[in-house]
Design a protein around this motif. Structure first.
Motif, PDB file in Angstrom:
ATOM      1  N   LEU A  86      46.872  48.380  42.968  1.00  0.00           N
ATOM      2  CA  LEU A  86      46.581  49.059  41.705  1.00  0.00           C
ATOM      3  C   LEU A  86      46.557  48.076  40.536  1.00  0.00           C
ATOM      4  CD1 LEU A  86      48.657  52.349  42.083  1.00  0.00           C
ATOM      5  CD2 LEU A  86      46.213  52.003  42.476  1.00  0.00           C
ATOM      6  N   ASN A  87      47.449  47.096  40.556  1.00  0.00           N
ATOM      7  CA  ASN A  87      47.462  46.078  39.501  1.00  0.00           C
ATOM      8  C   ASN A  87      46.189  45.240  39.508  1.00  0.00           C
ATOM      9  OD1 ASN A  87      49.909  46.672  38.231  1.00  0.00           O
ATOM     10  ND2 ASN A  87      51.064  45.484  39.698  1.00  0.00           N
ATOM     11  N   VAL A  88      45.680  44.918  40.677  1.00  0.00           N
ATOM     12  CA  VAL A  88      44.434  44.149  40.765  1.00  0.00           C
ATOM     13  C   VAL A  88      43.263  45.002  40.286  1.00  0.00           C
ATOM     14  CG1 VAL A  88      42.783  43.086  42.364  1.00  0.00           C
ATOM     15  CG2 VAL A  88      45.218  42.562  42.559  1.00  0.00           C
ATOM     16  N   ILE A  89      43.194  46.244  40.758  1.00  0.00           N
ATOM     17  CA  ILE A  89      42.089  47.130  40.361  1.00  0.00           C
ATOM     18  C   ILE A  89      42.071  47.345  38.851  1.00  0.00           C
ATOM     19  CG2 ILE A  89      41.255  49.516  40.482  1.00  0.00           C
ATOM     20  CD1 ILE A  89      42.197  49.527  43.419  1.00  0.00           C
ATOM     21  N   SER A  90      43.238  47.520  38.259  1.00  0.00           N
ATOM     22  CA  SER A  90      43.311  47.786  36.819  1.00  0.00           C
ATOM     23  C   SER A  90      43.360  46.513  35.982  1.00  0.00           C
ATOM     24  CB  SER A  90      44.524  48.664  36.506  1.00  0.00           C
ATOM     25  OG  SER A  90      45.721  47.999  36.852  1.00  0.00           O
ATOM     26  N   GLN A  91      43.149  45.380  36.608  1.00  0.00           N
ATOM     27  CA  GLN A  91      43.089  44.081  35.934  1.00  0.00           C
ATOM     28  C   GLN A  91      44.381  43.754  35.187  1.00  0.00           C
ATOM     29  OE1 GLN A  91      39.478  44.681  33.645  1.00  0.00           O
ATOM     30  NE2 GLN A  91      38.237  43.820  35.291  1.00  0.00           N
ATOM     31  N   ARG A  92      45.509  44.161  35.750  1.00  0.00           N
ATOM     32  CA  ARG A  92      46.815  43.886  35.161  1.00  0.00           C
ATOM     33  C   ARG A  92      47.517  42.726  35.850  1.00  0.00           C
ATOM     34  NH1 ARG A  92      49.612  47.769  32.554  1.00  0.00           N
ATOM     35  NH2 ARG A  92      51.461  47.253  33.744  1.00  0.00           N
ATOM     36  N   ALA A  93      47.020  42.325  37.002  1.00  0.00           N
ATOM     37  CA  ALA A  93      47.729  41.320  37.799  1.00  0.00           C
ATOM     38  C   ALA A  93      47.231  39.925  37.469  1.00  0.00           C
ATOM     39  CB  ALA A  93      47.533  41.596  39.282  1.00  0.00           C
ATOM     40  N   SER A  94      48.169  39.037  37.280  1.00  0.00           N
ATOM     41  CA  SER A  94      47.818  37.622  37.268  1.00  0.00           C
ATOM     42  C   SER A  94      48.304  37.105  38.614  1.00  0.00           C
ATOM     43  CB  SER A  94      48.495  36.898  36.101  1.00  0.00           C
ATOM     44  OG  SER A  94      49.879  37.100  36.126  1.00  0.00           O
ATOM     45  N   LEU A  95      47.405  36.623  39.391  1.00  0.00           N
ATOM     46  CA  LEU A  95      47.723  36.235  40.761  1.00  0.00           C
ATOM     47  C   LEU A  95      48.506  34.934  40.790  1.00  0.00           C
ATOM     48  CD1 LEU A  95      44.271  37.080  42.308  1.00  0.00           C
ATOM     49  CD2 LEU A  95      46.350  38.440  42.399  1.00  0.00           C
ATOM     50  N   SER A  96      49.385  34.836  41.745  1.00  0.00           N
ATOM     51  CA  SER A  96      50.145  33.601  41.891  1.00  0.00           C
ATOM     52  C   SER A  96      49.227  32.510  42.434  1.00  0.00           C
ATOM     53  CB  SER A  96      51.337  33.831  42.819  1.00  0.00           C
ATOM     54  OG  SER A  96      50.899  34.319  44.067  1.00  0.00           O
ATOM     55  N   LYS A  97      49.622  31.282  42.203  1.00  0.00           N
ATOM     56  CA  LYS A  97      48.822  30.146  42.623  1.00  0.00           C
ATOM     57  C   LYS A  97      48.560  30.223  44.129  1.00  0.00           C
ATOM     58  CE  LYS A  97      48.519  25.178  42.213  1.00  0.00           C
ATOM     59  NZ  LYS A  97      49.066  23.997  41.609  1.00  0.00           N
ATOM     60  N   GLY A  98      47.322  30.042  44.503  1.00  0.00           N
ATOM     61  CA  GLY A  98      46.945  30.076  45.898  1.00  0.00           C
ATOM     62  C   GLY A  98      46.512  31.452  46.390  1.00  0.00           C
ATOM     63  N   SER A  99      46.709  32.486  45.553  1.00  0.00           N
ATOM     64  CA  SER A  99      46.282  33.829  45.944  1.00  0.00           C
ATOM     65  C   SER A  99      44.771  33.959  45.827  1.00  0.00           C
ATOM     66  CB  SER A  99      46.926  34.890  45.047  1.00  0.00           C
ATOM     67  OG  SER A  99      48.311  34.891  45.217  1.00  0.00           O
ATOM     68  N   ILE A 100      44.209  34.719  46.714  1.00  0.00           N
ATOM     69  CA  ILE A 100      42.771  34.939  46.712  1.00  0.00           C
ATOM     70  C   ILE A 100      42.498  36.434  46.763  1.00  0.00           C
ATOM     71  CG2 ILE A 100      40.619  34.597  47.988  1.00  0.00           C
ATOM     72  CD1 ILE A 100      41.864  32.036  49.124  1.00  0.00           C
ATOM     73  N   VAL A 101      41.634  36.887  45.885  1.00  0.00           N
ATOM     74  CA  VAL A 101      41.184  38.270  45.903  1.00  0.00           C
ATOM     75  C   VAL A 101      39.672  38.241  46.036  1.00  0.00           C
ATOM     76  CG1 VAL A 101      40.979  40.423  44.606  1.00  0.00           C
ATOM     77  CG2 VAL A 101      43.084  39.106  44.483  1.00  0.00           C
ATOM     78  N   GLU A 102      39.190  38.947  47.029  1.00  0.00           N
ATOM     79  CA  GLU A 102      37.748  39.004  47.241  1.00  0.00           C
ATOM     80  C   GLU A 102      37.261  40.410  46.988  1.00  0.00           C
ATOM     81  OE1 GLU A 102      36.442  37.400  50.942  1.00  0.00           O
ATOM     82  OE2 GLU A 102      37.883  35.767  50.867  1.00  0.00           O
ATOM     83  N   GLY A 103      36.017  40.519  46.565  1.00  0.00           N
ATOM     84  CA  GLY A 103      35.419  41.817  46.329  1.00  0.00           C
ATOM     85  C   GLY A 103      35.233  42.074  44.853  1.00  0.00           C
ATOM     86  N   CYS A 104      34.829  43.285  44.538  1.00  0.00           N
ATOM     87  CA  CYS A 104      34.605  43.636  43.146  1.00  0.00           C
ATOM     88  C   CYS A 104      35.017  45.084  42.930  1.00  0.00           C
ATOM     89  CB  CYS A 104      33.141  43.433  42.759  1.00  0.00           C
ATOM     90  SG  CYS A 104      31.998  44.516  43.632  1.00  0.00           S
ATOM     91  N   VAL A 105      35.216  45.412  41.691  1.00  0.00           N
ATOM     92  CA  VAL A 105      35.529  46.782  41.303  1.00  0.00           C
ATOM     93  C   VAL A 105      34.329  47.296  40.529  1.00  0.00           C
ATOM     94  CG1 VAL A 105      37.062  48.275  39.966  1.00  0.00           C
ATOM     95  CG2 VAL A 105      38.000  46.306  41.198  1.00  0.00           C
ATOM     96  N   SER A 106      33.778  48.404  40.994  1.00  0.00           N
ATOM     97  CA  SER A 106      32.627  49.014  40.328  1.00  0.00           C
ATOM     98  C   SER A 106      32.978  50.421  39.890  1.00  0.00           C
ATOM     99  CB  SER A 106      31.421  49.079  41.266  1.00  0.00           C
ATOM    100  OG  SER A 106      31.006  47.791  41.633  1.00  0.00           O
ATOM    101  N   VAL A 107      32.469  50.793  38.729  1.00  0.00           N
ATOM    102  CA  VAL A 107      32.630  52.140  38.212  1.00  0.00           C
ATOM    103  C   VAL A 107      31.247  52.649  37.847  1.00  0.00           C
ATOM    104  CG1 VAL A 107      33.648  53.568  36.395  1.00  0.00           C
ATOM    105  CG2 VAL A 107      34.941  51.655  37.343  1.00  0.00           C
TER     106      VAL A 107
END
Length: 149
Positions: A12-33
């Motif tokens: 939920l934090n990633v989807i809502s753009q609230r998360a700052s990822l820790s170093k080395g973390s990878i998130v793939e994909g996109c959120v579309s509305v």
């Protein structure tokens, strides 16, 4: 839904753009509305996020908190703010406690359900197109849970 520690809040934090990822973390994909891909910072323009644990000011009332949110997050005049706050208080069935301090550990105040509904109302003040709620019914009785849903 998922077991404790499975990453529900992180997602939920990633989807809502609230998360700052820790170093080395990878998130793939996109959120579309509505078939439009969200860019960084877009979520806050159209959505709202209600955290699992509220961060309400203990010495303010639901009416004061919603009024404060409206003054900070909108460009509405005072008459429109008062109308919007009253509508949200009625919709969330907070009329009876609108002038009760939130309270906390050392000061009696709102019930858990009233606190949760106040947190939701705080985010509703901007009339977002999309709301994400992290565990909105945790710790609540079945009657209050049903009202929130």
């Amino acid at each position: 839904m998922g077991p404790s520690g499975s990453g529900k809040t992180s997602l939920l934090n990633v989807i809502s753009q609230r998360a700052s990822l820790s170093k080395g973390s990878i998130v793939e994909g996109c959120v579309s509305v509505n078939d439009r891909q969200l860019d960084a910072g877009d979520f806050g323009k159209m959505g709202a996020f209600v955290q699992q644990d509220d961060v309400l000011v203990q010495l303010l009332t639901p009416k004061e908190l919603l009024t404060f949110a409206a003054r900070m997050k909108t460009n509405l005049g005072e008459a429109f703010i008062a109308d919007r706050v009253d509508r949200i208080l009625r919709r969330l069935q907070l009329d009876g406690c609108k002038n009760t301090m939130v309270g906390g550990f050392m000061r009696k105040g709102l019930s858990g359900g009233e606190r949760k509904r106040t947190s939701i109302g705080y985010e509703m003040i901007t009339e977002p197109s999309l709301m994400i709620l992290d565990e909105p019914t945790s710790g609540l009785d079945s009657h209050t849970s049903t009202k929130i849903i």
